[in-house]
Design a protein around this motif. Sequence first.
Motif, PDB file in Angstrom:
ATOM      1  N   CYS A 352       0.824  -1.216   0.000  1.00 51.45           N
ATOM      2  CA  CYS A 352       0.000   0.000   0.000  1.00 51.45           C
ATOM      3  C   CYS A 352       0.855   1.262   0.000  1.00 51.45           C
ATOM      4  O   CYS A 352       0.660   2.169  -0.792  1.00 51.45           O
ATOM      5  CB  CYS A 352      -0.922   0.023   1.219  1.00 51.45           C
ATOM      6  SG  CYS A 352      -2.140  -1.300   1.211  1.00 51.45           S
ATOM      7  N   GLN A 360       0.474   6.293  -2.249  1.00 50.75           N
ATOM      8  CA  GLN A 360      -0.148   6.290  -3.571  1.00 50.75           C
ATOM      9  C   GLN A 360      -1.113   7.456  -3.678  1.00 50.75           C
ATOM     10  O   GLN A 360      -2.178   7.440  -3.082  1.00 50.75           O
ATOM     11  CB  GLN A 360      -0.919   4.994  -3.803  1.00 50.75           C
ATOM     12  CG  GLN A 360      -0.045   3.751  -3.744  1.00 50.75           C
ATOM     13  CD  GLN A 360      -0.792   2.530  -4.235  1.00 50.75           C
ATOM     14  OE1 GLN A 360      -1.242   2.484  -5.374  1.00 50.75           O
ATOM     15  NE2 GLN A 360      -0.947   1.548  -3.373  1.00 50.75           N
ATOM     16  N   TRP A 363      -4.544   8.774  -1.928  1.00 47.85           N
ATOM     17  CA  TRP A 363      -5.365   7.722  -1.321  1.00 47.85           C
ATOM     18  C   TRP A 363      -4.671   7.004  -0.180  1.00 47.85           C
ATOM     19  O   TRP A 363      -5.276   6.676   0.806  1.00 47.85           O
ATOM     20  CB  TRP A 363      -5.815   6.734  -2.401  1.00 47.85           C
ATOM     21  CG  TRP A 363      -6.706   7.411  -3.371  1.00 47.85           C
ATOM     22  CD1 TRP A 363      -7.970   7.828  -3.129  1.00 47.85           C
ATOM     23  CD2 TRP A 363      -6.382   7.805  -4.692  1.00 47.85           C
ATOM     24  NE1 TRP A 363      -8.470   8.458  -4.237  1.00 47.85           N
ATOM     25  CE2 TRP A 363      -7.521   8.456  -5.214  1.00 47.85           C
ATOM     26  CE3 TRP A 363      -5.253   7.679  -5.510  1.00 47.85           C
ATOM     27  CZ2 TRP A 363      -7.559   8.973  -6.513  1.00 47.85           C
ATOM     28  CZ3 TRP A 363      -5.300   8.187  -6.791  1.00 47.85           C
ATOM     29  CH2 TRP A 363      -6.442   8.824  -7.273  1.00 47.85           C
ATOM     30  N   ILE A 364      -3.391   6.727  -0.395  1.00 47.28           N
ATOM     31  CA  ILE A 364      -2.658   6.029   0.658  1.00 47.28           C
ATOM     32  C   ILE A 364      -1.447   6.883   1.009  1.00 47.28           C
ATOM     33  O   ILE A 364      -0.650   7.235   0.136  1.00 47.28           O
ATOM     34  CB  ILE A 364      -2.268   4.610   0.184  1.00 47.28           C
ATOM     35  CG1 ILE A 364      -3.560   3.814  -0.033  1.00 47.28           C
ATOM     36  CG2 ILE A 364      -1.370   3.937   1.217  1.00 47.28           C
ATOM     37  CD1 ILE A 364      -3.393   2.509  -0.737  1.00 47.28           C
ATOM     38  N   TYR A 401     -10.207   2.817   0.905  1.00 44.19           N
ATOM     39  CA  TYR A 401      -8.972   2.174   1.361  1.00 44.19           C
ATOM     40  C   TYR A 401      -8.819   2.420   2.856  1.00 44.19           C
ATOM     41  O   TYR A 401      -8.959   3.546   3.309  1.00 44.19           O
ATOM     42  CB  TYR A 401      -7.765   2.747   0.607  1.00 44.19           C
ATOM     43  CG  TYR A 401      -7.880   2.580  -0.888  1.00 44.19           C
ATOM     44  CD1 TYR A 401      -7.484   1.396  -1.496  1.00 44.19           C
ATOM     45  CD2 TYR A 401      -8.402   3.595  -1.686  1.00 44.19           C
ATOM     46  CE1 TYR A 401      -7.598   1.227  -2.863  1.00 44.19           C
ATOM     47  CE2 TYR A 401      -8.520   3.440  -3.051  1.00 44.19           C
ATOM     48  CZ  TYR A 401      -8.123   2.254  -3.642  1.00 44.19           C
ATOM     49  OH  TYR A 401      -8.249   2.086  -5.000  1.00 44.19           O
TER      50      TYR A 401
END
Lengths: 458, 754, 172
Positions: A352, A360, A363-364, A401
């Motif tokens: 992740c 990312q 989002w992450i 997520y």
Amino acid sequence: MSKRRYRKILAIVGAALAVVIAATTWFVNRKPGSPFDGVSASTSPSKALIERGRYVARLADCVACHSTPHGKPFAGGLEMSTPLGSIYTTNITPDKATGIGGYSLADFARALRHGVAGDGHRLYPAMPFPSYAKLDDADVRALYAYFMHAVRPQRQPDRKSDIAWPMNMRWPLALWSAVFTDGGTYQRNAAPAGVDATLWNRGAYIVQGPGHCGSCHTPRGAVMNEKAYDGSSRQYLAGALLDGWYAPSLRGDVNIGLGRWSQADIVRFLREGRNAHAVVYGSMTDAYNNSTQFMSDADLKAIAVYLKSLPGNPKQDGPPWQYQDTPNPALGSGAHPQAAGARLYLAKCGFCHGRDGRGQGTWIPPLAGSVASMSRHDASAINITLNGSTHIVAQGVPDGYRMPAFRHQLSDRDVAEVLSFIRTSWGNRGGSVKPQDVKKLRQRTNPASSDVIILQMR
Amino acid sequence: MSQSTDINGHNETFPTDETPTNISRRRFLLASAGVAAGALVLGFGLPLDTARARGATAAAGSPPRVPAFLEIRPDGGIRLQSPFNEGGQGIFTAMAQIVGEELDADPTHFLVENAPPGKQYTVMSNGMRITGGSMSVRFGYTAMRRIGALARMMLLQAAAHQWGIAVGELTTEPGRVIHKASGKSLDYGQLAPHAMALAVPDADSVKLKDPGQFRWIGKPVKRVDVYDKSTGRVEYTIDTRVDGMLQAAVQHAPRLGMTVGRIRNEAQIKAMKGVHSVHILDGAVAVVAERWWNAKRAAETAQVDWQEPKPDPSARHMPTDFSTKSYREHLANASGDGETAESKGHVGDALKGAQTVVNATYSSQYVHHAQLEPPSALAHFHDDGTLEIWLPNQAPDMFLADIAKRAGVDADKIILHSPMLGGFFGRHFLYGPGNPYMQAVQLAKATGRPIKLIWSREEEFLRDPMRPMAVVKFRGGLDANGMPVALEAISATEGPTEGIANQRSKKKVDDSAVEGLTGKAYAIPNRRIAQLYVKTPAMLAYWRSVGHSMNDFLYETFLDELADKGGQDPFELRMKLLKGNQRLTHLLQAVAELAGGWKRGPFTAADGSRRARGVAMASPFGSQTAAIAEVSLENGQVRVHDIWQAVDPGSIVNPAIIDAQVAGATALGLSEVLLEEAVYENGQPRARNYDMYPILPPDRMPKVHARIVESGAKMGGIGEPPLPATPPAVANAVSHLTGQRIRSMPLSQYDFSA
Amino acid sequence: MELHINGKTYSVQSEGDTPLLWVIRDELGLTGTKYGCGIAQCGACSVLVDGEVMRSCVTPVEGVKGRNITTIEGVEEDPIGQRVVAAWVEHQVPQCGYCQSGQVMAATSLLKQTPQPSEAQIAASMTNLCRCGTYNAISAAVQDLAGGGPSAAAEKARMQAATAANGRGMRS
Ligand code: FES
Ligand code: FES
């Protein structure tokens, strides 16, 4: 020493003591005055006033503490654990018997601003009345109108705290309040040069007042007092350890604060719960889910302007973080690290957060350069690893997520190793983590609920 | 469980006839069912007229159904409809081996599919059709052999006609008929068109092979499904799709039994991207969308006011105050002698007379199936009212009957497909609200579109019915020599079978609750096994090796406790208690030999670690097993280095598959003993995904060494038997190594770091 | 948005935050890649992105546009992937098979980066879950691919012994 002399001293001391006791008793039992004393609130407030009150309730995030996931809105009952035992938040619905239905506007204002309940007993400062003291009269009026007219009364008696005598005595809290709150509503200040004064003041008002950001982000003193309540002190919003989390500095610190964030980054974070630097987690999830995302764009902008005006403290913060490939290079293709921490990183985190720790998109979140990786306090890093995150719910939609909980997969030593790796890689300077500290937090904390929790305000 | 649905009994579709029939000439029908032209198809009686009629309607609406069993195509390909579903246990290969053996055709070239429902496929000697209980091979063996033998005979007859030679002069080699005398030969494929017109010979007219002549049975024949499974080609239910299909996701009520009051933000959900419609189901809210991800996010977004149900004793309801912790105490506090499940001698007297009495309370935990494929179902109503449905299941006829009843669709209007299963473990039985197919049917009905419903992992863990929990009170009596003379076990529990039926077993004892406490082979002269029925609000299920999955742990660890109290070595004690039982003595010796001789330890291994070994045995599903585990401690955590397991299923079909099943069942047993526990708090499961419910990861997998012992006894099962001996073998080793008596699973709840 | 998958270019409509997994399964119909957990715990959804294994359930599709994605459907076009599949068949690895697309992708990624991984490297890279317990077979297959090593040889010997064994009696 002769007996007579002794007796005389005793008499003097005794008299002095009596005065002190009498004065203290008066002091701790007195109801502080309120500008609303003798003022009666309208019995049929305007819709606009109620709506404004609803918004102030969002700014002040009343619901996060005064509701439970399966309970009725504002009926209280949320457990707050303290080192002395648990306390439970109170019913603030307008129910006459068990809530605040019998409160006059003045009573309401006293509770809000001074931590004095309708019957005169003192509230625990878990209620951030030192911050709410800054609410202006108009907002207090609006909030009162909202609670009295738009919140449904619920008959739900308050739950007594688990704190045992003598620590359960409330009167000393009056002394606490006297010492640590300076009272008084927010006073307009001169903005720093080149900054829009109206915006800046609005931001300062929200941050210091209803937003009570300092409750988490300002370090606390020996008796749990926040060390500062406004920007006049460098300690204000300088980052603090509370409840198993490290709340970052909201000042200009480049590493553990907002130094690398633009105003737009701040606005985006508070509105969407995420930006390229970070994603909301830990106790901030409550603040985001129930409060900041409901703030108007203008207010978010104001907050960003104000926060960006608070200078960092390079002495505490150290040189600015830069992404580095040493001593632990990004775990690029074909990397087979020897160290257990790096191996665990690849197996548990890298999918992740990226083999390079950069996350990312929005989002992450990245772990490279993140506050939890840069701060010497490791509580947040440990806590989120053990317990995962609750859902971030943006505009009613839960996130796609979610951080899993690793407490059942990783031993104290594993967690220490993987976090030590993260906190010393990619230029991170948080330093290594000890298994004992993981153990302590493991015992003190619970896994985050994987339910989607949405607290209703009606 | 023998309520197989008779889809033929009350209509004209296909007559019920359990004798295979040559249905090759029903070409129109067969062709539309995808059967190759010119193929020899063995199926079941099929009158031409109704078949035609059916074929005609089929063209307009739903696809036809053909009760074909075995199809030999002109190109030599062989297609077999397996009555048992493949879920990893290798049953398709075993069926191909068994049929191929008698047919004399290479099983590795078979195309094997799961057969549709239909009484014709009830090949099991116990009259059932269910893939479970490790029954498929042992109960289907003879019937499947006969099918192969009949087909071979027909091919021989076809060749005899062709050549004008008597059948008796012909023989076969794999895939071809040979006339040795003339050197002539014909492929099965070439013969198939000629066999199409032949009648199926009388079943008694063919002789089955002598096992000594077996070419494939008993050999490690390669699996027929492995290549497809290594390249992502297998279509599981979750992968199915049909034209015009929509996808659905649900949000279940947090506790079973609650119903939807209202959806507070229905308008918001409906406006979300890709959302087609929002539906209120029984205990759930469903969102239908073009794509599943959108459906799932919208379903999670639903803010639902859930309502407590009205009291209804016929339904299970999870109350808000239920927790596994308090339920375990509840079980432990249950008092009484329970209902006797097995008894010998006089336990009470023997205990009174015993030199030493050992009392101990043991317990097991709820566990999840946690199969890797999340549940799903695809339901499609055709224009003619036929319901075509794909769903993971282990008993097609029972599911079909259930759907017919609950959906109000005639059984003969249901076409049920059973795709391969992404993990078995007992998850695919009928569990009421624990299965998604009725939700899919309802949604398909409501939308008029084919619906594929997938439960997210989170929704699965919320509704997965669990392996029961039990608290067992043991009393053991030892004589002056430390030999057990009495053993009593009273298990406070609700068994899976009574849990699924939601009513107490009429026999007062649920065999599946006590198996593994009962049926032990040890010669303890006085013993009594009993069940104390205590109902649970949790949904219960079968789990790989069912009652054995917990009871052999409980029994075999208590047996070690008795051994220690009596100053006996646990291996030697078992040997003594099995005296005169050649089969089990041999098995126990075999596992010791496999492990390089029995040694309990603790000893220091080559890597410097302190290690100990534990031993345990089980008699599950007609087979016998014995396991030895070697363990050490690493940072306060149990590390299992090796598991040796000897399995005696009597006789076997495929040793390589058995090896794999031993490894797999051992892994699941290890997972259970090391890590697994489904915890409920406030009526809700604490874990909703693998993060909080870890299953055995690769780095905790020991080396598994299997030895197959073919004693020649009646054939037993294989899919489940290698599980039960594993947890107690590990726990016994750990008890010995740490000096801390292990009386419950999982071991992760113990702190061994001290 | 354009995606390069198995040498083909697809134009996809899904929103940028959609996990790659659901884009390839639902929008493109490539269902060989499996969903098991959705939170990076199981590995059933493993695919290669520029040759490196990723868990597609936690990969927002926007982050992989323009990169080379390989799914199980394309694995045999890669010579290493082909060898991995062959080893999987040789060692008869799969049981239910549901996790195996992911396992094959993970092994392919490992061998692409490191043609001859050590036992420790294999253990560190092959972290996908398998509920059927095929772990020993997986490591035997990968060790075989890694060019021998004791357990590959042992596995071979074992299979040969099993094949040679005949009729009744004892086998191991
Ligand atoms: S589905 Fe992606 S890791 Fe499990
Ligand atoms: S083969 Fe079934 S999950 Fe791995």
